[in-house]
Design an enzyme around this catalytic site. Structure first.
Site, PDB file in Angstrom:
ATOM      1  CG  HIS A 132      22.330 -21.268   4.717  1.00  6.60           C
ATOM      2  ND1 HIS A 132      21.430 -20.393   5.281  1.00  6.60           N
ATOM      3  CD2 HIS A 132      23.558 -20.759   4.967  1.00  6.60           C
ATOM      4  CE1 HIS A 132      22.083 -19.389   5.833  1.00  6.60           C
ATOM      5  NE2 HIS A 132      23.383 -19.588   5.658  1.00  6.60           N
ATOM      6  CG  ASP A 209      20.533 -21.664  -1.612  1.00  3.06           C
ATOM      7  OD1 ASP A 209      21.174 -20.754  -2.150  1.00  3.06           O
ATOM      8  OD2 ASP A 209      20.549 -21.887  -0.380  1.00  3.06           O
ATOM      9  CD  GLN A 212      28.322 -20.193  -0.462  1.00  5.58           C
ATOM     10  OE1 GLN A 212      29.343 -19.893  -1.086  1.00  5.58           O
ATOM     11  NE2 GLN A 212      27.998 -19.611   0.675  1.00  5.58           N
ATOM     12  CE  LYS A 235      25.934 -16.123   1.049  1.00  2.24           C
ATOM     13  NZ  LYS A 235      26.809 -16.287   2.202  1.00  2.24           N
ATOM     14  CB  CYS A 373      23.832 -20.835   8.685  1.00  2.00           C
ATOM     15  SG  CYS A 373      24.073 -19.274   9.519  1.00  2.00           S
TER      16      CYS A 373
HETATM   17  N1  PMP Z   1      22.079 -20.492   1.109  1.00  2.00           N
HETATM   18  C1  PMP Z   1      23.386 -20.757   1.125  1.00  2.00           C
HETATM   19  C2  PMP Z   1      23.884 -22.018   0.487  1.00  2.00           C
HETATM   20  C3  PMP Z   1      24.261 -19.857   1.726  1.00  2.00           C
HETATM   21  O1  PMP Z   1      25.577 -20.119   1.734  1.00  2.00           O
HETATM   22  C4  PMP Z   1      23.757 -18.675   2.309  1.00  2.00           C
HETATM   23  C5  PMP Z   1      24.673 -17.676   3.003  1.00  2.00           C
HETATM   24  N2  PMP Z   1      25.662 -18.243   3.778  1.00  2.00           N
HETATM   25  C6  PMP Z   1      22.392 -18.440   2.256  1.00  2.00           C
HETATM   26  C7  PMP Z   1      21.591 -19.372   1.639  1.00  2.00           C
HETATM   27  C8  PMP Z   1      21.789 -17.191   2.826  1.00  2.00           C
HETATM   28  O2  PMP Z   1      22.231 -16.085   2.116  1.00  2.00           O
HETATM   29  P1  PMP Z   1      21.929 -14.592   2.622  1.00  2.00           P
HETATM   30  O3  PMP Z   1      22.333 -14.552   4.045  1.00  2.00           O
HETATM   31  O4  PMP Z   1      22.763 -13.735   1.748  1.00  2.00           O
HETATM   32  O5  PMP Z   1      20.463 -14.362   2.441  1.00  2.00           O
END
Ligand code: PMP
Length: 414
Positions: A132, A209, A212, A235, A373
């Protein structure tokens, strides 16, 4: 902490669960909502929303510094939430749980403090091609600030990490490996045990990270032996604006503070300022005690249902959706790893993902479209986006049937 918790035994009772999520009763364009955008954010059970309300109605007071009754109760609730979070991911100590605003802030915290403490120009940070943006850009900022260099583990056509390439990339200049547990765009569950093993053999710490993964599969940071792990509450059925940075105590102790301000200090003078102990050293400013306690209510909710049950049920949804979607002529799924979470990314013929998303929306079906993203991953796949349906344990096979029927209708329109 205040909510009417429901007892879930071992199986997923989806009707009972759905009754905990009032938003699932909503109509969209007069049609029942089918919410398949769970990888972007999950819906909130009543217990989380009630916790927010009760915190403000009955327990609101700034924490830690107050001697009065309310402040002490709010402090206790906030610190109890830290212990809930500690237990949820199997951390050794609650000192290892730093509250942040989310995954993005947690990664920025580590990128900034770790590079400041341990990296010199020419040192390397390893990420993967499926990260991401929030696990790419903080490191790119450090390329400018600290002179580190970003190295990238490539993926194969199924959307899996090529571990042999990782083994070639890691070298004495590697200072940290930062990797997603589960890809938000492809659903790939990475073999992080193997990544951690290889990194540690090379004396390199690993950041996971888990944005997910915490809501889908059981995690135990001590068993995994990861050095840092980050996730977002929103999430995981919790509130927005709240997140977690787990770090091994020995690492967090070695890192300098990130933000300066109240709460993170031991004493302040114009001659010398000293910093607070863990985890407060990293929590400058008034803590989000409403966020922390509501996040804990969400984590408790998940624990009651049981992550093993959740993983099994969501896997059934994934298998069913994959099977049904692949019956549609011209539909291609991106991300075909053997080990996947409940995310299906796809395109149908040359129908633009945005058109597909808009037309599904008119049928009451919420999916996400675009690059999710992960632009470097989209470049690797030579596409500019996909349609992504991501499932939670409140979704049903009937809803998947509606998605499939909707796509079939759209295909006939084109
Ligand atoms: N890492 C991953 C794998 C994600 O899916 C996301 C959110 N789509 C993020 C980081 C960023 O998370 P946040 O916007 O809640 O900070």
């Amino acid at each position: 902490m205040f909510a009417n918790r429901t007892d879930y035994e071992t199986m997923i009772d989806v009707n009972k669960i759905r009754s905990d999520f009032p938003i699932l009763l909503r109509k969209v364009y007069g049609k029942p909502l089918v919410y398949f955008d769970n990888a972007a954010t999950t819906q909130k059970p009543k217990c989380v929303v009630e916790n927010i309300k009760e915190m403000y109605y009955t327990l609101n007071a700034n924490i830690h510094r107050g001697v009065h009754f309310l402040s002490q109760q709010a402090t206790d609730a906030h610190e109890a939430a830290r212990v809930t979070t500690q237990n949820f991911i199997g951390a050794k100590s609650s000192n290892e749980i730093v509250f942040t605003r989310g995954t993005t802030e947690s990664i920025n915290l580590i990128a900034s403090t770790y590079c400041r403490a341990f990296c010199k120009p020419g040192d390397e940070i390893i990420v993967s091609e499926m990260e991401h943006h929030s696990n790419i850009v903080p490191w790119q900022l450090q390329e400018e600030i600290s002179g580190v260099k970003l190295r990238v583990i490539p993926i194969n056509d199924k959307g899996e990490l090529i571990i042999e390439e990782f083994e070639k990339l890691i070298n004495p200049r590697t200072k940290l490996v930062s990797i997603a547990h589960i890809s938000n765009a492809l659903g790939t569950v990475n073999d992080i045990e193997e990544v951690i093993r290889i990194a540690h053999e090379n004396n390199t710490p690993v950041l996971i990270d888990a944005a997910q993964s915490v809501q889908h599969i059981p995690l135990d940071v001590q068993k995994l032996d990861c050095d840092f792990l980050v996730f977002s509450a929103h999430k995981a059925y919790g509130p927005t604006g709240m997140g977690v940075l787990y770090g091994k105590e020995e690492w967090l102790n070695k890192l300098p503070p990130y933000h300066g301000g109240g709460e993170m200090i031991a004493s302040v003078s114009f001659d010398k300022t000293t910093f607070n102990e863990l985890p407060y050293k990293f929590e400058a400013g008034t803590p989000d005690y409403v966020g922390s306690t509501s996040m804990a209510a969400g984590l408790d909710y998940i624990s009651k249902i049981g992550l093993e049950n959740i993983a099994q049920y969501e896997h059934e949804l994934l298998e069913y959706a994959t099977e049904q979607l692949l019956k549609i002529d011209g539909l291609k799924i991106y991300g075909t790893s053997k080990n996947k979470a409940s995310v299906v990314s796809f395109l149908v013929n040359d129908i633009h993902h945005y058109d597909m998303g808009m037309l599904l929306d008119k049928m009451g079906i919420a999916v996400r479209t675009g690059h999710h993203c992960v632009e470097p991953l989209m470049n690797r796949l030579q596409i500019d986006g996909t349609v992504r349906a991501s499932f939670a344990f409140y979704n049903t096979k009937e809803e998947i049937d509606q998605l499939v029927a909707g796509i079939k209708r759209i295909v006939t329109m084109f």
